[in-house]
Scaffold this motif. Structure first.
Motif, PDB file in Angstrom:
ATOM      1  N   MET A 157      10.927  71.382  82.664  1.00  0.00           N
ATOM      2  CA  MET A 157      10.876  70.798  81.109  1.00  0.00           C
ATOM      3  C   MET A 157       9.273  70.158  80.979  1.00  0.00           C
ATOM      4  O   MET A 157       8.907  69.674  82.190  1.00  0.00           O
ATOM      5  CB  MET A 157      12.082  69.743  80.844  1.00  0.00           C
ATOM      6  N   SER A 158       8.877  70.354  79.968  1.00  0.00           N
ATOM      7  CA  SER A 158       7.432  69.676  79.850  1.00  0.00           C
ATOM      8  C   SER A 158       7.563  68.084  79.483  1.00  0.00           C
ATOM      9  O   SER A 158       8.768  67.610  79.452  1.00  0.00           O
ATOM     10  CB  SER A 158       6.832  70.267  78.475  1.00  0.00           C
ATOM     11  N   ASN A 159       6.503  67.386  79.763  1.00  0.00           N
ATOM     12  CA  ASN A 159       6.257  66.151  79.647  1.00  0.00           C
ATOM     13  C   ASN A 159       6.460  65.734  78.158  1.00  0.00           C
ATOM     14  O   ASN A 159       5.292  65.595  77.427  1.00  0.00           O
ATOM     15  CB  ASN A 159       5.242  65.385  80.158  1.00  0.00           C
ATOM     16  N   TYR A 160       7.523  66.002  77.571  1.00  0.00           N
ATOM     17  CA  TYR A 160       7.666  65.613  75.710  1.00  0.00           C
ATOM     18  C   TYR A 160       7.492  64.202  75.513  1.00  0.00           C
ATOM     19  O   TYR A 160       7.165  63.944  74.427  1.00  0.00           O
ATOM     20  CB  TYR A 160       8.770  66.300  75.382  1.00  0.00           C
ATOM     21  N   GLY A 161       8.019  63.222  76.076  1.00  0.00           N
ATOM     22  CA  GLY A 161       8.243  61.842  75.454  1.00  0.00           C
ATOM     23  C   GLY A 161       6.971  61.247  75.483  1.00  0.00           C
ATOM     24  O   GLY A 161       5.741  61.483  75.964  1.00  0.00           O
ATOM     25  N   SER A 162       7.198  59.957  74.696  1.00  0.00           N
ATOM     26  CA  SER A 162       6.144  59.154  74.414  1.00  0.00           C
ATOM     27  C   SER A 162       5.872  58.204  75.972  1.00  0.00           C
ATOM     28  O   SER A 162       6.575  58.217  76.810  1.00  0.00           O
ATOM     29  CB  SER A 162       6.385  58.077  73.413  1.00  0.00           C
ATOM     30  N   LEU A 163       4.835  57.667  75.860  1.00  0.00           N
ATOM     31  CA  LEU A 163       4.377  57.038  77.084  1.00  0.00           C
ATOM     32  C   LEU A 163       5.915  55.824  77.547  1.00  0.00           C
ATOM     33  O   LEU A 163       6.249  55.846  78.732  1.00  0.00           O
ATOM     34  CB  LEU A 163       3.272  56.038  77.044  1.00  0.00           C
ATOM     35  N   PHE A 164       6.101  55.254  76.298  1.00  0.00           N
ATOM     36  CA  PHE A 164       7.303  54.266  76.479  1.00  0.00           C
ATOM     37  C   PHE A 164       8.586  54.876  77.034  1.00  0.00           C
ATOM     38  O   PHE A 164       9.275  54.399  77.971  1.00  0.00           O
ATOM     39  CB  PHE A 164       7.463  53.363  75.367  1.00  0.00           C
ATOM     40  N   GLU A 165       8.872  56.147  76.610  1.00  0.00           N
ATOM     41  CA  GLU A 165      10.244  56.987  76.868  1.00  0.00           C
ATOM     42  C   GLU A 165       9.806  57.402  78.430  1.00  0.00           C
ATOM     43  O   GLU A 165      10.841  57.158  79.248  1.00  0.00           O
ATOM     44  CB  GLU A 165      10.102  58.250  75.946  1.00  0.00           C
ATOM     45  N   ARG A 166       8.588  57.954  78.784  1.00  0.00           N
ATOM     46  CA  ARG A 166       8.564  58.075  79.964  1.00  0.00           C
ATOM     47  C   ARG A 166       8.703  57.037  81.154  1.00  0.00           C
ATOM     48  O   ARG A 166       9.163  57.115  82.185  1.00  0.00           O
ATOM     49  CB  ARG A 166       7.265  58.742  80.186  1.00  0.00           C
ATOM     50  N   LEU A 167       8.172  55.803  80.916  1.00  0.00           N
ATOM     51  CA  LEU A 167       8.182  54.590  81.500  1.00  0.00           C
ATOM     52  C   LEU A 167       9.600  54.000  81.632  1.00  0.00           C
ATOM     53  O   LEU A 167      10.026  53.885  82.701  1.00  0.00           O
ATOM     54  CB  LEU A 167       7.517  53.470  80.954  1.00  0.00           C
ATOM     55  N   ALA A 168      10.540  54.497  80.487  1.00  0.00           N
ATOM     56  CA  ALA A 168      11.853  53.735  80.525  1.00  0.00           C
ATOM     57  C   ALA A 168      12.927  55.102  81.364  1.00  0.00           C
ATOM     58  O   ALA A 168      13.880  55.147  81.466  1.00  0.00           O
ATOM     59  CB  ALA A 168      12.226  53.662  79.314  1.00  0.00           C
ATOM     60  N   GLY A 169      12.125  56.173  81.731  1.00  0.00           N
ATOM     61  CA  GLY A 169      12.907  57.222  82.449  1.00  0.00           C
ATOM     62  C   GLY A 169      13.655  58.158  81.347  1.00  0.00           C
ATOM     63  O   GLY A 169      14.728  58.984  81.941  1.00  0.00           O
ATOM     64  N   VAL A 170      13.454  57.954  80.216  1.00  0.00           N
ATOM     65  CA  VAL A 170      14.202  58.767  79.096  1.00  0.00           C
ATOM     66  C   VAL A 170      14.137  60.271  79.424  1.00  0.00           C
ATOM     67  O   VAL A 170      15.022  61.092  79.151  1.00  0.00           O
ATOM     68  CB  VAL A 170      13.828  58.567  77.894  1.00  0.00           C
ATOM     69  N   PRO A 171      12.889  60.849  79.809  1.00  0.00           N
ATOM     70  CA  PRO A 171      12.894  62.324  79.832  1.00  0.00           C
ATOM     71  C   PRO A 171      13.835  63.052  80.844  1.00  0.00           C
ATOM     72  O   PRO A 171      14.619  64.116  80.933  1.00  0.00           O
ATOM     73  CB  PRO A 171      11.350  62.644  80.425  1.00  0.00           C
ATOM     74  N   GLU A 172      14.239  62.190  81.980  1.00  0.00           N
ATOM     75  CA  GLU A 172      15.203  62.484  82.997  1.00  0.00           C
ATOM     76  C   GLU A 172      16.625  62.535  82.461  1.00  0.00           C
ATOM     77  O   GLU A 172      17.444  63.539  82.620  1.00  0.00           O
ATOM     78  CB  GLU A 172      15.310  61.744  83.960  1.00  0.00           C
ATOM     79  N   THR A 173      16.887  61.671  81.369  1.00  0.00           N
ATOM     80  CA  THR A 173      18.276  61.613  80.568  1.00  0.00           C
ATOM     81  C   THR A 173      18.163  63.015  79.739  1.00  0.00           C
ATOM     82  O   THR A 173      19.547  63.356  79.569  1.00  0.00           O
ATOM     83  CB  THR A 173      18.411  60.538  79.950  1.00  0.00           C
ATOM     84  N   ARG A 174      17.288  63.618  79.464  1.00  0.00           N
ATOM     85  CA  ARG A 174      17.270  64.976  78.520  1.00  0.00           C
ATOM     86  C   ARG A 174      16.814  66.006  79.233  1.00  0.00           C
ATOM     87  O   ARG A 174      16.706  67.089  78.656  1.00  0.00           O
ATOM     88  CB  ARG A 174      16.345  64.468  77.474  1.00  0.00           C
ATOM     89  N   SER A 175      16.895  65.987  80.695  1.00  0.00           N
ATOM     90  CA  SER A 175      16.541  67.307  81.333  1.00  0.00           C
ATOM     91  C   SER A 175      17.576  68.370  81.415  1.00  0.00           C
ATOM     92  O   SER A 175      16.920  69.538  81.590  1.00  0.00           O
ATOM     93  CB  SER A 175      16.228  66.681  82.858  1.00  0.00           C
ATOM     94  N   ASN A 176      18.655  68.307  80.630  1.00  0.00           N
ATOM     95  CA  ASN A 176      19.447  69.402  80.727  1.00  0.00           C
ATOM     96  C   ASN A 176      19.456  70.110  79.284  1.00  0.00           C
ATOM     97  O   ASN A 176      19.957  70.893  78.943  1.00  0.00           O
ATOM     98  CB  ASN A 176      20.967  69.111  80.957  1.00  0.00           C
ATOM     99  N   LEU A 177      18.544  69.446  78.400  1.00  0.00           N
ATOM    100  CA  LEU A 177      18.404  70.006  77.033  1.00  0.00           C
ATOM    101  C   LEU A 177      17.185  71.100  77.138  1.00  0.00           C
ATOM    102  O   LEU A 177      16.096  70.951  77.816  1.00  0.00           O
ATOM    103  CB  LEU A 177      17.981  68.862  76.081  1.00  0.00           C
ATOM    104  N   ASP A 178      17.215  71.894  76.009  1.00  0.00           N
ATOM    105  CA  ASP A 178      16.189  72.948  75.885  1.00  0.00           C
ATOM    106  C   ASP A 178      14.954  71.990  75.517  1.00  0.00           C
ATOM    107  O   ASP A 178      15.038  70.993  74.960  1.00  0.00           O
ATOM    108  CB  ASP A 178      16.268  73.950  74.888  1.00  0.00           C
ATOM    109  N   ASP A 179      13.633  72.634  75.544  1.00  0.00           N
ATOM    110  CA  ASP A 179      12.431  71.927  75.134  1.00  0.00           C
ATOM    111  C   ASP A 179      12.480  71.581  73.797  1.00  0.00           C
ATOM    112  O   ASP A 179      11.936  70.322  73.261  1.00  0.00           O
ATOM    113  CB  ASP A 179      11.351  72.619  75.593  1.00  0.00           C
ATOM    114  N   GLU A 180      12.932  72.479  72.801  1.00  0.00           N
ATOM    115  CA  GLU A 180      12.909  72.201  71.624  1.00  0.00           C
ATOM    116  C   GLU A 180      13.874  71.018  71.242  1.00  0.00           C
ATOM    117  O   GLU A 180      13.403  70.207  70.367  1.00  0.00           O
ATOM    118  CB  GLU A 180      13.306  73.532  70.700  1.00  0.00           C
TER     119      GLU A 180
END
Length: 145
Positions: free
Chosen positions: A1-24
């Motif tokens: 999965m690409s680094n799709y989130g905003s800076l604040f989302e990445r700092l809060a760990g949100v991308p990991e919670t969406r890791s099972n989703l497709d990129d779109e």
């Protein structure tokens, strides 16, 4: 999965919670979250960005038609400027409900997923108490300013 989130989302760990989703889906969720935050911010409340946020629609002394047109134009320019993942933004006013303090818009545009631009659409509902609800077929977000 690409680094799709905003800076604040990445700092809060949100991308990991969406890791099972497709990129779109992940990008669409991230954009919806950001739109909810953007549209719940009052104009002038961000000291370093005086043009960031929406004007207080209750302060506008115009006709209802003018309020809708000015709001639509402002939202379109605001999203084009501050949500770089959304291209060719178009905002459409939706028919009004019985409550004069509620405004609804469709925000359409394109997102880029793995080099391919895909159409996306969000419904934004703003009410007089400062609550914003962003919905699309993948998500629903509510924010209060």
């Amino acid at each position: 999965m690409s680094n799709y989130g905003s800076l604040f989302e990445r700092l809060a760990g949100v991308p990991e919670t969406r890791s099972n989703l497709d990129d779109e889906t992940a990008i669409t969720l991230s954009v919806a979250d950001h739109l909810a935050k953007m549209l719940s911010t009052r104009g002038g409340s961000v000291q370093t960005l005086p043009d960031y946020g929406l004007p207080d629609l209750n302060d506008l002394s115009m006709s209802l038609y003018d309020v809708l047109q000015q709001s639509r134009t402002h939202i379109e320019l605001f999203v084009e400027r501050y949500e770089p993942r959304l291209f060719e933004v178009r905002v459409i006013s939706l028919p009004r409900t019985h409550d004069p303090l509620n405004l609804s818009f469709i925000i359409e545009g394109l997102i880029e997923v793995k080099g391919i631009k895909k159409e996306v659409s969000f419904t934004a509902a703003l009410n007089g108490s400062g609550q914003v609800r962003i919905k699309n077929e993948k998500t629903s977000y509510s924010m209060r300013n």
